[in-house]
Design an enzyme around this catalytic site. Sequence first.
Site, PDB file in Angstrom:
ATOM      1  N   GLY A 176      -1.034  18.875  16.478  1.00  0.00           N
ATOM      2  CA  GLY A 176      -2.158  18.059  16.939  1.00  0.00           C
ATOM      3  C   GLY A 176      -2.623  18.535  18.304  1.00  0.00           C
ATOM      4  O   GLY A 176      -1.946  19.333  18.950  1.00  0.00           O
ATOM      5  N   CYS A 213       4.792  22.423  15.533  1.00  0.00           N
ATOM      6  CA  CYS A 213       3.852  22.619  16.638  1.00  0.00           C
ATOM      7  C   CYS A 213       3.950  21.477  17.670  1.00  0.00           C
ATOM      8  O   CYS A 213       4.937  21.387  18.379  1.00  0.00           O
ATOM      9  CB  CYS A 213       2.438  22.819  16.085  1.00  0.00           C
ATOM     10  N   TYR A 214       2.983  20.562  17.717  1.00  0.00           N
ATOM     11  CA  TYR A 214       3.110  19.420  18.638  1.00  0.00           C
ATOM     12  C   TYR A 214       4.413  18.671  18.336  1.00  0.00           C
ATOM     13  O   TYR A 214       5.081  18.152  19.239  1.00  0.00           O
ATOM     14  CB  TYR A 214       1.900  18.493  18.470  1.00  0.00           C
ATOM     15  N   HIS A 260       3.047  27.467  12.402  1.00  0.00           N
ATOM     16  CA  HIS A 260       2.628  26.638  11.262  1.00  0.00           C
ATOM     17  C   HIS A 260       3.153  27.195   9.934  1.00  0.00           C
ATOM     18  O   HIS A 260       2.571  28.129   9.387  1.00  0.00           O
ATOM     19  CB  HIS A 260       1.096  26.545  11.221  1.00  0.00           C
ATOM     20  N   GLU A 298       2.905  25.812   7.142  1.00  0.00           N
ATOM     21  CA  GLU A 298       2.084  25.327   6.028  1.00  0.00           C
ATOM     22  C   GLU A 298       0.889  26.219   5.723  1.00  0.00           C
ATOM     23  O   GLU A 298       0.246  26.058   4.686  1.00  0.00           O
ATOM     24  CB  GLU A 298       1.617  23.875   6.295  1.00  0.00           C
ATOM     25  N   SER A 304     -22.277  15.731 -11.746  1.00  0.00           N
ATOM     26  CA  SER A 304     -23.100  16.940 -11.638  1.00  0.00           C
ATOM     27  C   SER A 304     -22.693  17.964 -12.684  1.00  0.00           C
ATOM     28  O   SER A 304     -23.430  18.883 -12.982  1.00  0.00           O
ATOM     29  CB  SER A 304     -22.936  17.553 -10.252  1.00  0.00           C
ATOM     30  N   GLY A 305     -21.464  17.802 -13.226  1.00  0.00           N
ATOM     31  CA  GLY A 305     -20.969  18.797 -14.175  1.00  0.00           C
ATOM     32  C   GLY A 305     -20.067  19.812 -13.507  1.00  0.00           C
ATOM     33  O   GLY A 305     -19.485  20.675 -14.145  1.00  0.00           O
ATOM     34  N   GLY A 306     -19.944  19.718 -12.180  1.00  0.00           N
ATOM     35  CA  GLY A 306     -18.976  20.552 -11.471  1.00  0.00           C
ATOM     36  C   GLY A 306     -17.581  20.005 -11.743  1.00  0.00           C
ATOM     37  O   GLY A 306     -17.438  18.919 -12.314  1.00  0.00           O
ATOM     38  N   VAL A 307     -16.563  20.752 -11.323  1.00  0.00           N
ATOM     39  CA  VAL A 307     -15.190  20.346 -11.626  1.00  0.00           C
ATOM     40  C   VAL A 307     -14.894  18.945 -11.085  1.00  0.00           C
ATOM     41  O   VAL A 307     -14.425  18.071 -11.822  1.00  0.00           O
ATOM     42  CB  VAL A 307     -14.160  21.312 -10.967  1.00  0.00           C
ATOM     43  N   ASP A 308     -15.202  18.736  -9.808  1.00  0.00           N
ATOM     44  CA  ASP A 308     -14.752  17.508  -9.156  1.00  0.00           C
ATOM     45  C   ASP A 308     -15.377  16.255  -9.768  1.00  0.00           C
ATOM     46  O   ASP A 308     -14.679  15.298 -10.093  1.00  0.00           O
ATOM     47  CB  ASP A 308     -15.054  17.549  -7.648  1.00  0.00           C
ATOM     48  N   SER A 309     -16.701  16.274  -9.928  1.00  0.00           N
ATOM     49  CA  SER A 309     -17.325  15.059 -10.458  1.00  0.00           C
ATOM     50  C   SER A 309     -16.946  14.866 -11.929  1.00  0.00           C
ATOM     51  O   SER A 309     -16.829  13.735 -12.402  1.00  0.00           O
ATOM     52  CB  SER A 309     -18.841  15.094 -10.280  1.00  0.00           C
ATOM     53  N   SER A 310     -16.694  15.964 -12.652  1.00  0.00           N
ATOM     54  CA  SER A 310     -16.289  15.824 -14.061  1.00  0.00           C
ATOM     55  C   SER A 310     -14.913  15.182 -14.160  1.00  0.00           C
ATOM     56  O   SER A 310     -14.677  14.319 -15.007  1.00  0.00           O
ATOM     57  CB  SER A 310     -16.252  17.194 -14.740  1.00  0.00           C
ATOM     58  N   LYS A 324      -8.896  21.548  -4.228  1.00  0.00           N
ATOM     59  CA  LYS A 324      -9.574  21.968  -5.457  1.00  0.00           C
ATOM     60  C   LYS A 324      -8.602  22.249  -6.615  1.00  0.00           C
ATOM     61  O   LYS A 324      -8.790  21.792  -7.729  1.00  0.00           O
ATOM     62  CB  LYS A 324     -10.371  23.239  -5.164  1.00  0.00           C
TER      63      LYS A 324
END
Length: 520
Positions: A59, A86-87, A176, A178, A230-236, A376
């Site tokens: 942070g 880190c922090y 980091h 990660e 919209s037909g994109g991955v996320d909204s589908s 994603k």
Amino acid sequence: MDENKNKDKIIIIDFGSQVTKLIARRIREFGVLSEIITLGELKYIKNFNRIKGIILSGGPATVTNRNFPNIPKSLFLRKIPILGICYGIQLIAINFGGKVKKGKKRREFGKTALFKKRESLLTTKFYKKSAHNVWMSHQDLVTKIPKGFKKIASTKESPLTIIENKDKKIYGIQFHPEVTHTNNGDILIKNFIFLICKAKKEWKIKSEKKRIINEVRQKVKNDKVICALSGGVDSSVVALLMNKAIKKNLICIMVDTGLMRKNEFVHTYKTFRKKYKLNVKLINASEIFYQKLKNVSDPEKKRKIIGKLFIKVFEKESKKNKKIKYLAQGTLYPDIIESKSATGSKSSKIKSHHNVGGLPKKMNLKLIEPLKELFKDEARLLGKSVGLSEEIINRHPFPGPGLAIRVLGKVTPKKIKILQEIDNIFINELIKNNLYKKIWQAYAALLPVKTVGVMGDSRTYEYICLIRAVKSEDGMTADYFNFKKDFLDKISNKIINGVIGINRVVYDITSKPPGTIELE
Ligand code: XMP
């Protein structure tokens, strides 16, 4: 019922680093439940039984100030393993009598070579035989080892880069682990959660599905929800999840903005009606979108206008039925982080993703964003578990504002039409040449400048188009894709011969950072 109540989990206390969510995601990749909380939320945890480990994130704060965000001492007495990153390592140092100094004038930033000093459970099978690089991003550093701790590894600038107190099971890492730039960083996280915390693998994407469905049911009850599809991955994925949760109370709305890819709109509409049997309503709003975008060339203005228009369409729909109270959309975690401003959050604003920062402040509909904690590829996994077709799951990301942010400068129907043709040629060639799946995202953009060319014996003066293809893991960083020259030749010829209005094709060789994936 809370799906995750009786599972082993690792909690991450967030001190505001841009990459905190990546820690959570790495832990989920290993099949362990992880939860990000703020310092404030820590106070409300009553039951620590299933908390197998605690991670203190990085942070922007500094423990060298008089006031700094600190964890309560009681947390160290619970005998739960702790890892400070880190922090986080600096907090551990200061709490156990170590010293932290403000770094010299320059920050230690970027790849740095790491040197092993002592064996540790945390570094089991971690070191590479060759040079071992880790990713640093800090100014302060631990200069005196805290009481009871040992030095495990060093870098040139930070002698105390990994430290441990084996008896108390408290560990600190200055770099980091990660981020993918750290070699084998995931092994450090894996060692912490399994060898040190002894957490059980009890998290699956299926449990996420159940959790989301339960939460949606509890929230929505008998009201109705509009889902922006919209037909994109996320909204589908969101549409199918919502359908599983609330069935007839779901109204999917596809807004024809006139800014979609060629043929995509009709194809998506048919798929969701016929194959998935969803209640999909189509609204043609292209006229108003073009009208409001007329003469606007500033990218942020375009994003805001589009965000507002979408909401206007949805709110108009919601007025038709009193029971419509919610709007569900496929916001992902990277959309949120890049839409936050330097003042509103610790990470600085990059662009207003239309489904987040691009939304108007005042809205009647309440938002439901089931994927907002996920990346994603996790959304794709979720899609698979709700039966989304491979074709949609593997679709490249497509931004909410659509082609409006790929026609740079002023947007006109004519330019969109040209871009649709170019994009169609490019994407079809990628599919034909088995490249589509190797690329994380590819698209074409139309630049707002014309250049001189020669075709046959005549002079031409037409637009330039740009093609972009990137490799990425989560859209937060990206590298450009290395096409073979033959493929680039073919694409350039096909576009210039096939699309009237274009006489030059350029390939974008910028990574993110310093570029972003979209140009606007
Ligand atoms: P940038 O351009 O920020 O893009 O590097 C990262 C990823 O996000 C997508 N993107 C958006 N997605 N609404 C979205 O749903 C938006 O407004 C938006 N802007 C960018 C972009 O296509 C890439 O995958």
